[in-house]
Design an enzyme around this catalytic site. Structure first.
Site, PDB file in Angstrom:
ATOM      1  N   TRP A 173      27.946 -44.813  -7.887  1.00 50.61           N
ATOM      2  CA  TRP A 173      27.167 -45.452  -6.755  1.00 50.61           C
ATOM      3  C   TRP A 173      26.103 -46.176  -6.985  1.00 50.61           C
ATOM      4  CZ3 TRP A 173      31.849 -46.133  -4.897  1.00 50.61           C
ATOM      5  CH2 TRP A 173      32.380 -45.095  -4.854  1.00 50.61           C
ATOM      6  N   LYS A 201      31.672 -39.454   4.631  1.00 52.95           N
ATOM      7  CA  LYS A 201      31.467 -38.187   3.748  1.00 52.95           C
ATOM      8  C   LYS A 201      31.201 -36.992   4.755  1.00 52.95           C
ATOM      9  CE  LYS A 201      32.398 -40.989   0.455  1.00 52.95           C
ATOM     10  NZ  LYS A 201      31.483 -41.503  -0.224  1.00 52.95           N
ATOM     11  N   ASP A 236      20.284 -44.389  -0.720  1.00 51.70           N
ATOM     12  CA  ASP A 236      21.673 -44.362   0.012  1.00 51.70           C
ATOM     13  C   ASP A 236      21.949 -42.817  -0.104  1.00 51.70           C
ATOM     14  OD1 ASP A 236      24.558 -44.136  -0.107  1.00 51.70           O
ATOM     15  OD2 ASP A 236      24.925 -45.004  -1.865  1.00 51.70           O
TER      16      ASP A 236
HETATM   17  C1  LIG Z   1      31.264 -42.918  -1.191  1.00 53.03           C
HETATM   18  C2  LIG Z   1      30.073 -43.600  -1.463  1.00 53.03           C
HETATM   19  C3  LIG Z   1      29.800 -44.703  -1.295  1.00 53.03           C
HETATM   20  C4  LIG Z   1      30.816 -45.917  -1.289  1.00 53.03           C
HETATM   21  O1  LIG Z   1      31.130 -46.069  -0.087  1.00 53.03           O
HETATM   22  P1  LIG Z   1      32.239 -46.847   0.537  1.00 53.03           P
HETATM   23  O2  LIG Z   1      32.176 -46.951   2.018  1.00 53.03           O
HETATM   24  O3  LIG Z   1      33.546 -46.494   0.028  1.00 53.03           O
HETATM   25  O4  LIG Z   1      31.817 -48.259   0.187  1.00 53.03           O
HETATM   26  C5  LIG Z   1      28.607 -45.229  -1.624  1.00 53.03           C
HETATM   27  N1  LIG Z   1      27.568 -44.226  -1.902  1.00 53.03           N
HETATM   28  C6  LIG Z   1      27.783 -42.978  -2.018  1.00 53.03           C
HETATM   29  C7  LIG Z   1      26.784 -41.962  -2.424  1.00 53.03           C
HETATM   30  C8  LIG Z   1      29.055 -42.368  -1.565  1.00 53.03           C
HETATM   31  O5  LIG Z   1      29.380 -41.123  -1.872  1.00 53.03           O
END
Ligand SMILES: *Cc1c(COP(=O)(O)O)cnc(C)c1O
Length: 357
Positions: free
Chosen positions: A100, A193, A169
């Site tokens: 990511w 998540k 993030d």
């Molecule tokens: C799943 C995830 C993403 C991607 O998210 P999307 O909403 O599918 O674009 C980004 N960063 C992390 C840490 C993730 O677990």
């Protein structure tokens, strides 16, 4: 109704009491006689709920007044682009600890120079780099990091201290543990998540950083638009924000982030103890000092055994154990809503499966 043990990586398990509450409230939101998906985002009933969502998030995370809490769409992937659009002027530094952050770095490079402050890419992202290995270049606009690496099963145990604005993030460990918000200038999390349905990203952004948003951006690309219009410049994802509201209240009832952190640690220990006590039958992907409390990644001796393991687990209603396609192996995602009972059931199955081989 048969509910399974859900170890999906995302979208993933949500607290059962919240699902039930959402179901019960679905036809009549807050005595309006309408569903939350049927009322205007300009209505008093909606605004009250959104304001309350911000208020509960502020209480849970102790978010100071000089940060805006905003709601955006486009998922984590939109943030990969958007942080660069807003803030990449000279160069952006990346703590590259997983796919990511790798994607975020590539997306932001559309706007300027990006570089790795530290990286574990050469070792299959199996560890979190130490702070004394960071290489920060002059004129770095910000340093970007991912608190929990969903795919690889690593997690920052403590957060780095750097002299430039720190962006994080937190998509896959948002609201799973206390964090000191003031360590960061910008935090964002796609909620699917740990906190809600896919469709909304929560942003926590420092007012002093908002002053540095690039001028002349299209409205929908600018963080300032979301901050200045209280996230209702256009129609926000009302159902997702409402769901986050109910999960946040549920977290408060559980005792807040300190309590949920302790519970998460206990759950993760059930699985890591099983891995460590298996005489090498199960091999953890993450270095021990970098292990994630949210995503437990491991391998079995052969890919054939891994396939058999996943199939037998599935037959026992232990769902979502297959690893990410980029890494293979197995992964159990044990977010806030996954119960200790579920983790114990998986650990029992792992011990039993090993004995049979
Ligand atoms: C799943 C995830 C993403 C991607 O998210 P999307 O909403 O599918 O674009 C980004 N960063 C992390 C840490 C993730 O677990």
């Amino acid at each position: 109704m048969a509910r399974v043990f859900n170890f999906n990586a995302g979208p993933s398990a949500m607290p059962l009491p919240v699902l039930q509450q959402v179901q019960a409230e679905f036809l009549d939101f807050d005595h309006t006689g309408m569903s939350i998906v049927e009322i205007s985002h300009r209505s008093a009933a909606y605004q009250k709920m959104q304001d309350d969502t911000v208020a509960v998030l502020r209480r849970l995370m102790q978010i100071p007044d000089d940060y805006h809490v905003i709601f955006m769409q486009g998922g984590g992937s939109m943030q990969f682009l958007m942080h660069g659009a807003n803030f990449l002027k000279h160069r952006g530094g990346y703590l590259n600890t997983g796919i990511w952050s790798d994607k975020a770095m590539k997306a932001a490079s559309y706007y300027g120079e990006v570089y790795e402050v530290a990286s574990s890419k050469a070792d299959h992202f199996s560890y979190i780099p130490k702070e004394d290995t960071f290489m920060v270049k002059p004129d770095t606009d910000y340093i970007y990091m991912t608190s929990n690496n969903t795919v690889h099963g690593t997690q920052w145990q403590t957060f780095p201290h750097v002299d430039v604005p720190l962006f994080c993030d937190m998509s896959s460990d948002f609201l799973s543990r206390p964090v000191v918000v003031t360590n960061f200038d910008f935090i964002y999390a796609g909620v699917q998540k740990n906190v809600g349905p896919a469709g909304v990203v929560v942003g926590i952004i420092k007012d002093s950083l908002l002053k540095h948003v690039r001028e002349g951006l299209p409205d929908m690309l600018s963080y300032r638009t979301f901050a200045d219009h209280d996230s209702t410049y256009n129609t926000p994802p009302v159902f997702c924000i409402y769901f986050v509201n109910r999960v946040a209240h549920w977290l408060e009832e559980q005792g807040g982030l300190t309590a949920i952190e302790a519970r998460n640690a206990k759950k993760a220990a059930l699985l890591y103890d099983c891995i460590d006590g298996s005489d090498g039958f199960y091999r953890g992907h993450a270095a021990k000092d970098s292990r994630s409390v949210m995503n437990v990644t491991f391998n079995l001796p052969t890919p054939e055994l891994e396939a058999k393991f996943v199939a037998e687990a599935t037959a026992r209603d232990l769902i979502g154990i297959k690893g990410h396609r980029s890494l293979g192996g197995c992964r159990a995602s044990i977010y806030n809503a996954v119960t200790e009972e579920a983790c114990q059931a998986l650990a029992d199955f792992m011990n039993e499966f090993k004995k049979k081989q």
